[in-house]
Write a protein that holds these residues in place. Structure first.
Motif, PDB file in Angstrom:
ATOM      1  N   VAL A  90       0.822  -1.200   0.000  1.00  0.00           N
ATOM      2  CA  VAL A  90       0.000   0.000   0.000  1.00  0.00           C
ATOM      3  C   VAL A  90       0.864   1.261   0.000  1.00  0.00           C
ATOM      4  CG1 VAL A  90      -1.973  -1.102   1.094  1.00  0.00           C
ATOM      5  CG2 VAL A  90      -0.182  -0.126   2.526  1.00  0.00           C
ATOM      6  N   ASP A  91       2.110   1.139   0.437  1.00  0.00           N
ATOM      7  CA  ASP A  91       3.038   2.271   0.489  1.00  0.00           C
ATOM      8  C   ASP A  91       4.016   2.162  -0.676  1.00  0.00           C
ATOM      9  OD1 ASP A  91       5.400   3.815   1.033  1.00  0.00           O
ATOM     10  OD2 ASP A  91       4.699   4.029   3.097  1.00  0.00           O
ATOM     11  N   PRO A  92       3.994   3.094  -1.633  1.00  0.00           N
ATOM     12  CA  PRO A  92       4.874   2.997  -2.802  1.00  0.00           C
ATOM     13  C   PRO A  92       6.360   2.957  -2.455  1.00  0.00           C
ATOM     14  CG  PRO A  92       3.133   4.596  -3.198  1.00  0.00           C
ATOM     15  CD  PRO A  92       3.051   4.228  -1.748  1.00  0.00           C
ATOM     16  N   ASP A  93       6.803   3.766  -1.503  1.00  0.00           N
ATOM     17  CA  ASP A  93       8.228   3.789  -1.165  1.00  0.00           C
ATOM     18  C   ASP A  93       8.687   2.440  -0.617  1.00  0.00           C
ATOM     19  OD1 ASP A  93       8.500   6.403  -1.984  1.00  0.00           O
ATOM     20  OD2 ASP A  93       8.166   7.239   0.023  1.00  0.00           O
ATOM     21  N   ARG A  94       7.883   1.867   0.244  1.00  0.00           N
ATOM     22  CA  ARG A  94       8.252   0.561   0.803  1.00  0.00           C
ATOM     23  C   ARG A  94       8.185  -0.530  -0.250  1.00  0.00           C
ATOM     24  NH1 ARG A  94       5.139   0.694   6.684  1.00  0.00           N
ATOM     25  NH2 ARG A  94       6.449   2.307   7.644  1.00  0.00           N
ATOM     26  N   ALA A  95       7.206  -0.454  -1.150  1.00  0.00           N
ATOM     27  CA  ALA A  95       7.113  -1.453  -2.214  1.00  0.00           C
ATOM     28  C   ALA A  95       8.347  -1.402  -3.104  1.00  0.00           C
ATOM     29  CB  ALA A  95       5.846  -1.228  -3.036  1.00  0.00           C
ATOM     30  N   ALA A  96       8.833  -0.191  -3.403  1.00  0.00           N
ATOM     31  CA  ALA A  96      10.041  -0.052  -4.213  1.00  0.00           C
ATOM     32  C   ALA A  96      11.253  -0.621  -3.481  1.00  0.00           C
ATOM     33  CB  ALA A  96      10.264   1.418  -4.563  1.00  0.00           C
ATOM     34  N   THR A  97      11.321  -0.394  -2.174  1.00  0.00           N
ATOM     35  CA  THR A  97      12.431  -0.943  -1.380  1.00  0.00           C
ATOM     36  C   THR A  97      12.416  -2.458  -1.395  1.00  0.00           C
ATOM     37  OG1 THR A  97      12.469   0.993   0.070  1.00  0.00           O
ATOM     38  CG2 THR A  97      13.448  -1.023   0.931  1.00  0.00           C
ATOM     39  N   VAL A  98      11.236  -3.027  -1.266  1.00  0.00           N
ATOM     40  CA  VAL A  98      11.105  -4.484  -1.296  1.00  0.00           C
ATOM     41  C   VAL A  98      11.575  -5.034  -2.639  1.00  0.00           C
ATOM     42  CG1 VAL A  98       9.429  -6.369  -1.338  1.00  0.00           C
ATOM     43  CG2 VAL A  98       9.282  -4.626   0.437  1.00  0.00           C
ATOM     44  N   ALA A  99      11.238  -4.347  -3.727  1.00  0.00           N
ATOM     45  CA  ALA A  99      11.644  -4.804  -5.052  1.00  0.00           C
ATOM     46  C   ALA A  99      13.167  -4.867  -5.163  1.00  0.00           C
ATOM     47  CB  ALA A  99      11.071  -3.885  -6.125  1.00  0.00           C
ATOM     48  N   VAL A 100      13.847  -3.849  -4.645  1.00  0.00           N
ATOM     49  CA  VAL A 100      15.316  -3.842  -4.690  1.00  0.00           C
ATOM     50  C   VAL A 100      15.878  -4.949  -3.811  1.00  0.00           C
ATOM     51  CG1 VAL A 100      17.393  -2.484  -4.247  1.00  0.00           C
ATOM     52  CG2 VAL A 100      15.363  -1.379  -5.189  1.00  0.00           C
ATOM     53  N   ALA A 101      15.278  -5.161  -2.625  1.00  0.00           N
ATOM     54  CA  ALA A 101      15.754  -6.225  -1.734  1.00  0.00           C
ATOM     55  C   ALA A 101      15.606  -7.595  -2.390  1.00  0.00           C
ATOM     56  CB  ALA A 101      14.987  -6.183  -0.416  1.00  0.00           C
ATOM     57  N   GLU A 102      14.494  -7.813  -3.081  1.00  0.00           N
ATOM     58  CA  GLU A 102      14.306  -9.108  -3.736  1.00  0.00           C
ATOM     59  C   GLU A 102      15.255  -9.270  -4.915  1.00  0.00           C
ATOM     60  OE1 GLU A 102      10.458 -11.402  -3.974  1.00  0.00           O
ATOM     61  OE2 GLU A 102      10.609 -10.697  -6.037  1.00  0.00           O
ATOM     62  N   ALA A 103      15.535  -8.173  -5.629  1.00  0.00           N
ATOM     63  CA  ALA A 103      16.518  -8.245  -6.714  1.00  0.00           C
ATOM     64  C   ALA A 103      17.890  -8.622  -6.162  1.00  0.00           C
ATOM     65  CB  ALA A 103      16.577  -6.910  -7.452  1.00  0.00           C
ATOM     66  N   LEU A 104      18.230  -8.074  -5.003  1.00  0.00           N
ATOM     67  CA  LEU A 104      19.499  -8.414  -4.363  1.00  0.00           C
ATOM     68  C   LEU A 104      19.542  -9.894  -4.003  1.00  0.00           C
ATOM     69  CD1 LEU A 104      22.215  -7.505  -3.146  1.00  0.00           C
ATOM     70  CD2 LEU A 104      20.962  -6.952  -1.029  1.00  0.00           C
ATOM     71  N   GLU A 105      18.430 -10.428  -3.519  1.00  0.00           N
ATOM     72  CA  GLU A 105      18.350 -11.868  -3.244  1.00  0.00           C
ATOM     73  C   GLU A 105      18.647 -12.674  -4.497  1.00  0.00           C
ATOM     74  OE1 GLU A 105      14.655 -13.129  -1.672  1.00  0.00           O
ATOM     75  OE2 GLU A 105      14.597 -11.614  -0.088  1.00  0.00           O
ATOM     76  N   ARG A 106      17.965 -12.325  -5.588  1.00  0.00           N
ATOM     77  CA  ARG A 106      18.140 -13.065  -6.838  1.00  0.00           C
ATOM     78  C   ARG A 106      19.599 -13.034  -7.283  1.00  0.00           C
ATOM     79  NH1 ARG A 106      13.848 -14.444  -5.325  1.00  0.00           N
ATOM     80  NH2 ARG A 106      11.826 -14.215  -6.347  1.00  0.00           N
ATOM     81  N   TYR A 107      20.207 -11.857  -7.200  1.00  0.00           N
ATOM     82  CA  TYR A 107      21.602 -11.717  -7.607  1.00  0.00           C
ATOM     83  C   TYR A 107      22.512 -12.578  -6.727  1.00  0.00           C
ATOM     84  CZ  TYR A 107      26.196  -9.510  -8.115  1.00  0.00           C
ATOM     85  OH  TYR A 107      27.539  -9.282  -8.298  1.00  0.00           O
ATOM     86  N   SER A 108      22.272 -12.538  -5.422  1.00  0.00           N
ATOM     87  CA  SER A 108      23.162 -13.240  -4.490  1.00  0.00           C
ATOM     88  C   SER A 108      23.112 -14.751  -4.673  1.00  0.00           C
ATOM     89  CB  SER A 108      22.802 -12.860  -3.048  1.00  0.00           C
ATOM     90  OG  SER A 108      23.008 -11.476  -2.828  1.00  0.00           O
ATOM     91  N   THR A 109      22.017 -15.273  -5.207  1.00  0.00           N
ATOM     92  CA  THR A 109      21.952 -16.718  -5.461  1.00  0.00           C
ATOM     93  C   THR A 109      22.760 -17.116  -6.688  1.00  0.00           C
ATOM     94  OG1 THR A 109      19.941 -16.528  -6.820  1.00  0.00           O
ATOM     95  CG2 THR A 109      19.648 -16.905  -4.450  1.00  0.00           C
ATOM     96  N   CYS A 110      23.242 -16.114  -7.439  1.00  0.00           N
ATOM     97  CA  CYS A 110      24.034 -16.387  -8.650  1.00  0.00           C
ATOM     98  C   CYS A 110      25.537 -16.247  -8.415  1.00  0.00           C
ATOM     99  CB  CYS A 110      23.637 -15.429  -9.773  1.00  0.00           C
ATOM    100  SG  CYS A 110      21.929 -15.537 -10.311  1.00  0.00           S
ATOM    101  N   VAL A 111      25.931 -15.599  -7.308  1.00  0.00           N
ATOM    102  CA  VAL A 111      27.333 -15.246  -7.094  1.00  0.00           C
ATOM    103  C   VAL A 111      28.028 -16.325  -6.268  1.00  0.00           C
ATOM    104  CG1 VAL A 111      28.905 -13.510  -6.161  1.00  0.00           C
ATOM    105  CG2 VAL A 111      26.733 -12.810  -7.177  1.00  0.00           C
ATOM    106  N   TYR A 112      29.059 -16.906  -6.831  1.00  0.00           N
ATOM    107  CA  TYR A 112      29.826 -17.908  -6.113  1.00  0.00           C
ATOM    108  C   TYR A 112      31.245 -17.935  -6.654  1.00  0.00           C
ATOM    109  CZ  TYR A 112      28.790 -20.713 -10.264  1.00  0.00           C
ATOM    110  OH  TYR A 112      28.672 -21.159 -11.550  1.00  0.00           O
ATOM    111  N   ASP A 113      32.102 -18.597  -5.925  1.00  0.00           N
ATOM    112  CA  ASP A 113      33.491 -18.811  -6.333  1.00  0.00           C
ATOM    113  C   ASP A 113      33.731 -20.312  -6.276  1.00  0.00           C
ATOM    114  OD1 ASP A 113      36.357 -19.151  -6.309  1.00  0.00           O
ATOM    115  OD2 ASP A 113      36.550 -17.044  -5.754  1.00  0.00           O
ATOM    116  N   GLU A 114      34.256 -20.872  -7.329  1.00  0.00           N
ATOM    117  CA  GLU A 114      34.495 -22.317  -7.372  1.00  0.00           C
ATOM    118  C   GLU A 114      35.332 -22.790  -6.189  1.00  0.00           C
ATOM    119  OE1 GLU A 114      33.454 -24.741  -9.278  1.00  0.00           O
ATOM    120  OE2 GLU A 114      32.382 -23.690 -10.883  1.00  0.00           O
TER     121      GLU A 114
END
Length: 443
Positions: free
Chosen positions: A77-101
């Motif tokens: 219901v709050d646009p600012d918080r919804a935008a923050t959540v979107a960035v946090a979830e994008a960070l999650e997605r990215y972090s599941t891709c980053v690794y070192d052999e």
């Protein structure tokens, strides 16, 4: 929306610097866009945070055709918080891709012994599923070598080797030993407080267990009566008022005992997207009900114009295939086992377990899992970008719970949990031949 991202949306998080990750000129998140909402939909703010083609900067993952574009979504219901959540979830997605052999150890489960997650506890497909030549997974093989990454067994407190393919997304199988699972994001969470991140990630695994049990076993869950409504839930109920959409809420709490709310959203006059589902697990049943309501709106936007990847249900394998197929008005009757249930449960009857102390809340969830003989594992996925933003990213795995699967030919129908849990929850148990034949509508 992830379980932990909701905490950000509710404003319980401390100071974070997620905005530092957003820049069209080389930021981790290129842009954050508000998505349009149809006049018939609840007027919630829905944002998408785009990561772009991550394989351009992480070429060791796979080619762009395999990885594609990743993003995160935030709704509220709050646009600012919804935008923050979107960035946090994008960070999650990215972090599941980053690794070192160098993080990985190449070995078989037999070689690692008690130092490794027990492969015998993992979900597996039934003999009928495995007999299908198109089944995308194989049974776990203790003698087959695979990549392992260091994690922590939350029940014992001991460091434990966890199969890397259960932790990272877009990690192509390297040999037959790594083909026992279809990668999915379940159990990933980001938050400034590590305890909140781990607790939320565990709750998401518990939520997905409830989603799978409900649909596969066609559990006639009690309909929730909203006899008590707190301020947060009231905000969402007000948004849904006077709309051509009705959201029915059900108590999907499993034998683990953490409040879980399953939502069925019905738009009776919509020509293509009549029925969608959602689910949320939280120590606060009011928060679970609010998130279940909220998620139905974002799912409807995701399904707008979506079509299954193939005409054959057996070919379904993407996150939207089953949801798009089941949203069609022609399949409305498939949800009657829920919508026609005579059972009722007051929202006030669901226990409020949150203490307000993140550490105590995490200990409670760990205790509930341990009391039921469920080992839970956590792996730290915090990337450099997450650290600079003041965030912790984790992945949790609870092998003995029923997983969510978008692959119709690999629904893990051989997992004992699928047949034992309903009885412990007070429901009749169906055999494999009697399970729900419709594809999973959750997305």
């Amino acid at each position: 929306m992830s379980a932990v991202a909701v905490e950000l949306a509710r404003g319980t998080a401390g100071p974070v610097r997620l905005e530092d990750l957003v820049s069209p000129l080389g930021g981790l998140v290129g842009d954050v866009r508000q998505l349009p909402v149809q006049p018939s939909d609840p007027p919630l703010a829905v944002f998408s945070a785009g990561l772009g083609d991550v394989s351009a900067v992480l070429p060791y993952l796979c080619d762009p055709a395999c990885l594609g574009r990743l993003d995160g979504t935030g709704t509220g219901v709050d646009p600012d918080r919804a935008a923050t959540v979107a960035v946090a979830e994008a960070l999650e997605r990215y972090s599941t891709c980053v690794y070192d052999e160098r993080q990985f150890r190449w070995a078989s489960a037999d070689e690692l012994g008690a130092q490794a997650l027990d492969l015998d506890s993992l979900p597996r497909c039934s003999p009928t599923e495995l007999a299908d030549p198109a089944c995308p997974v194989t049974p776990p093989d203790r003698s087959a070598p695979m990549r392992w990454v260091r994690g922590l067994n939350l029940r014992t407190g001991e460091p434990t080797w966890v199969p890397a393919v259960l932790v990272y997304l877009h990690l192509p199988a390297r040999g037959p030993g790594e083909r026992f699972t279809s990668p999915i994001s379940t159990g990933t969470a980001a938050h400034p407080d590590p305890a909140v991140a781990v607790c939320g990630a565990l709750c998401e695994v518990i939520e997905r267990d409830a989603v799978s049990l409900t649909w596969l076993q066609r559990l006639a869950l009690p309909r929730i009566e909203l006899d008590t409504v707190g301020p947060e839930l009231r905000r969402y109920l007000d948004v849904f008022a006077d709309r051509d959409v009705t959201v029915h809420l059900f108590d999907a709490t499993t034998d683990v005992g953490i409040p879980t709310v399953y939502g069925v959203s019905v738009a009776p006059d919509h020509p293509t997207c009549r029925t969608v589902v959602s689910c949320s697990t939280s120590l606060d049943p009011q928060a679970a009900a609010a998130k279940a309501l909220c998620e139905t709106a974002s799912v409807r936007i995701a399904l707008r114009g979506a079509r299954p990847s193939g005409a054959d249900v057996g070919s379904f394998g993407t996150i939207l295939d089953g949801a798009a197929h089941m949203s069609d008005p022609e399949r409305a009757a498939a949800f009657d086992f829920l919508l026609d249930t005579p059972a009722r449960r007051r929202l006030s009857d669901l226990p409020t377990l949150t203490s307000g102390d993140p550490g105590a809340d995490l200990r409670l969830v760990r205790s509930r899992l341990a009391d039921r003989g469920l080992d839970a594992y956590v792996v730290d996925l915090t990337s450099d970008e997450a650290l600079r933003a003041g965030m912790t990213v984790v992945r949790t795995v609870i092998p003995r719970l029923q997983p969510l699967s978008f692959s119709y030919r690999a629904r893990y129908l051989g997992h004992p949990r699928l047949y034992r849990a309903p009885a412990r929850m007070g429901h009749p148990t169906r055999s494999e031949a009697e399970l729900n034949p419709w594809p999973q509508p959750f997305a």
